[in-house]
Motif scaffolding. Structure first.
Motif, PDB file in Angstrom:
ATOM      1  N   ASP A 244     -32.122 -79.323  15.022  1.00 55.59           N
ATOM      2  CA  ASP A 244     -31.718 -80.490  14.229  1.00 55.59           C
ATOM      3  C   ASP A 244     -32.132 -80.384  12.757  1.00 55.59           C
ATOM      4  N   SER A 245     -32.535 -79.193  12.309  1.00 53.95           N
ATOM      5  CA  SER A 245     -32.985 -79.006  10.927  1.00 53.95           C
ATOM      6  C   SER A 245     -31.835 -79.130   9.939  1.00 53.95           C
ATOM      7  N   VAL A 246     -32.191 -79.595   8.744  1.00 51.53           N
ATOM      8  CA  VAL A 246     -31.227 -79.732   7.658  1.00 51.53           C
ATOM      9  C   VAL A 246     -31.603 -78.768   6.535  1.00 51.53           C
ATOM     10  N   LEU A 247     -30.724 -78.632   5.554  1.00 53.71           N
ATOM     11  CA  LEU A 247     -30.930 -77.707   4.446  1.00 53.71           C
ATOM     12  C   LEU A 247     -32.284 -77.929   3.776  1.00 53.71           C
ATOM     13  N   GLU A 248     -32.656 -79.167   3.552  1.00 55.32           N
ATOM     14  CA  GLU A 248     -33.935 -79.462   2.908  1.00 55.32           C
ATOM     15  C   GLU A 248     -35.113 -78.911   3.708  1.00 55.32           C
TER      16      GLU A 248
ATOM     17  N   TRP B   2     -24.241 -78.100  -1.484  1.00 63.46           N
ATOM     18  CA  TRP B   2     -24.355 -78.867  -0.243  1.00 63.46           C
ATOM     19  C   TRP B   2     -25.442 -79.910  -0.384  1.00 63.46           C
ATOM     20  N   ASP B   3     -25.240 -81.053   0.234  1.00 65.08           N
ATOM     21  CA  ASP B   3     -26.248 -82.102   0.266  1.00 65.08           C
ATOM     22  C   ASP B   3     -27.473 -81.590   1.022  1.00 65.08           C
ATOM     23  N   LYS B   4     -28.652 -82.003   0.586  1.00 65.96           N
ATOM     24  CA  LYS B   4     -29.882 -81.523   1.222  1.00 65.96           C
ATOM     25  C   LYS B   4     -30.008 -81.973   2.676  1.00 65.96           C
ATOM     26  N   HIS B   5     -29.213 -82.935   3.105  1.00 58.39           N
ATOM     27  CA  HIS B   5     -29.251 -83.421   4.486  1.00 58.39           C
ATOM     28  C   HIS B   5     -28.184 -82.754   5.371  1.00 58.39           C
ATOM     29  N   THR B   6     -27.524 -81.725   4.852  1.00 56.68           N
ATOM     30  CA  THR B   6     -26.513 -81.004   5.628  1.00 56.68           C
ATOM     31  C   THR B   6     -27.204 -80.246   6.766  1.00 56.68           C
ATOM     32  N   PRO B   7     -26.727 -80.409   8.002  1.00 58.97           N
ATOM     33  CA  PRO B   7     -27.331 -79.678   9.126  1.00 58.97           C
ATOM     34  C   PRO B   7     -27.207 -78.165   8.934  1.00 58.97           C
ATOM     35  N   LEU B   8     -28.300 -77.464   9.153  1.00 64.48           N
ATOM     36  CA  LEU B   8     -28.278 -76.009   9.005  1.00 64.48           C
ATOM     37  C   LEU B   8     -27.287 -75.358   9.959  1.00 64.48           C
ATOM     38  N   LYS B   9     -27.154 -75.896  11.164  1.00 72.54           N
ATOM     39  CA  LYS B   9     -26.235 -75.312  12.149  1.00 72.54           C
ATOM     40  C   LYS B   9     -24.813 -75.232  11.606  1.00 72.54           C
ATOM     41  N   SER B  10     -24.424 -76.187  10.771  1.00 66.89           N
ATOM     42  CA  SER B  10     -23.057 -76.194  10.254  1.00 66.89           C
ATOM     43  C   SER B  10     -22.860 -75.221   9.091  1.00 66.89           C
ATOM     44  N   LEU B  11     -23.951 -74.743   8.501  1.00 63.56           N
ATOM     45  CA  LEU B  11     -23.845 -73.862   7.336  1.00 63.56           C
ATOM     46  C   LEU B  11     -23.764 -72.384   7.693  1.00 63.56           C
ATOM     47  N   GLY B  12     -24.382 -71.968   8.772  1.00 61.35           N
ATOM     48  CA  GLY B  12     -24.331 -70.562   9.169  1.00 61.35           C
ATOM     49  C   GLY B  12     -25.122 -69.632   8.271  1.00 61.35           C
TER      50      GLY B  12
ATOM     51  N   MET C 135     -33.552 -73.704  19.108  1.00 67.61           N
ATOM     52  CA  MET C 135     -33.908 -73.181  17.804  1.00 67.61           C
ATOM     53  C   MET C 135     -32.689 -72.568  17.122  1.00 67.61           C
ATOM     54  N   ILE C 136     -32.642 -72.735  15.815  1.00 67.05           N
ATOM     55  CA  ILE C 136     -31.610 -72.106  14.995  1.00 67.05           C
ATOM     56  C   ILE C 136     -31.906 -70.606  14.956  1.00 67.05           C
ATOM     57  N   ASP C 137     -30.867 -69.787  14.922  1.00 67.55           N
ATOM     58  CA  ASP C 137     -31.077 -68.350  14.807  1.00 67.55           C
ATOM     59  C   ASP C 137     -31.989 -68.056  13.626  1.00 67.55           C
ATOM     60  N   THR C 138     -32.742 -66.990  13.726  1.00 66.61           N
ATOM     61  CA  THR C 138     -33.698 -66.620  12.688  1.00 66.61           C
ATOM     62  C   THR C 138     -32.985 -66.379  11.363  1.00 66.61           C
ATOM     63  N   ILE C 139     -33.566 -66.925  10.294  1.00 66.39           N
ATOM     64  CA  ILE C 139     -33.066 -66.733   8.935  1.00 66.39           C
ATOM     65  C   ILE C 139     -34.031 -65.767   8.249  1.00 66.39           C
ATOM     66  N   ILE C 140     -33.513 -64.716   7.667  1.00 69.00           N
ATOM     67  CA  ILE C 140     -34.327 -63.713   6.982  1.00 69.00           C
ATOM     68  C   ILE C 140     -34.453 -64.117   5.512  1.00 69.00           C
ATOM     69  N   TYR C 141     -35.690 -64.117   4.997  1.00 66.30           N
ATOM     70  CA  TYR C 141     -35.947 -64.498   3.608  1.00 66.30           C
ATOM     71  C   TYR C 141     -36.705 -63.387   2.887  1.00 66.30           C
ATOM     72  N   ASN C 142     -36.241 -63.074   1.691  1.00 70.56           N
ATOM     73  CA  ASN C 142     -36.913 -62.158   0.763  1.00 70.56           C
ATOM     74  C   ASN C 142     -36.874 -62.786  -0.615  1.00 70.56           C
ATOM     75  N   ARG C 143     -37.720 -62.296  -1.514  1.00 68.21           N
ATOM     76  CA  ARG C 143     -37.685 -62.802  -2.887  1.00 68.21           C
ATOM     77  C   ARG C 143     -38.061 -61.707  -3.869  1.00 68.21           C
ATOM     78  N   ASP C 144     -37.749 -61.984  -5.156  1.00 66.13           N
ATOM     79  CA  ASP C 144     -38.172 -61.104  -6.237  1.00 66.13           C
ATOM     80  C   ASP C 144     -39.690 -61.006  -6.261  1.00 66.13           C
ATOM     81  N   SER C 145     -40.195 -59.848  -6.660  1.00 71.14           N
ATOM     82  CA  SER C 145     -41.613 -59.729  -6.990  1.00 71.14           C
ATOM     83  C   SER C 145     -41.779 -60.176  -8.432  1.00 71.14           C
TER      84      SER C 145
END
Length: 107
Positions: free
Chosen positions: A30-34, A84-94, A1-11
């Motif tokens: 093996d997840s990608v940006l998309e 970044w292309d939507k098929h860019t591997p998440l592991k490479s983006l950090g 698994m990719i390390d946990t990504i924290i997400y927040n958004r505007d109310s």
């Protein structure tokens, strides 16, 4: 698994303040940006949505620790990947965190 990504958004309104929350997103290695963008768009927990629907024309910037990774529409259909292309591997983006910011209307 990719390390946990924290997400927040505007109310988007006072009522949204009560349901808005921090998400911890985990995806396969093996997840990608998309895949990350689709997870944010599809997340529904009770009355909370990863991207709040405010009429189908609102443009959201998904800002991360590495820059803007995508612009998405609250209709879930219009998405742009400016750097970044939507098929860019998440592991490479950090990516470690993402913030969804309302950024006007789609033309």
């Amino acid at each position: 698994m990719i390390d946990t990504i924290i997400y927040n958004r505007d109310s988007v309104c006072q009522g949204d303040d009560y349901v808005n929350r921090t998400l911890e997103i985990s995806l396969p290695d093996d997840s990608v940006l998309e895949d990350l963008v689709k997870r944010i768009l599809s997340t529904r927990i009770g009355n909370y949505s990863g991207i709040a629907y405010t009429g189908g024309r609102t443009r959201w910037a998904l800002e991360s620790n590495i820059g803007i990774i995508a612009y998405v529409c609250d209709d879930g259909i219009r998405n742009e990947y400016p750097k970044w292309d939507k098929h860019t591997p998440l592991k490479s983006l950090g990516i470690t965190n993402v913030y969804g910011r309302s950024s006007g209307l789609w033309e």
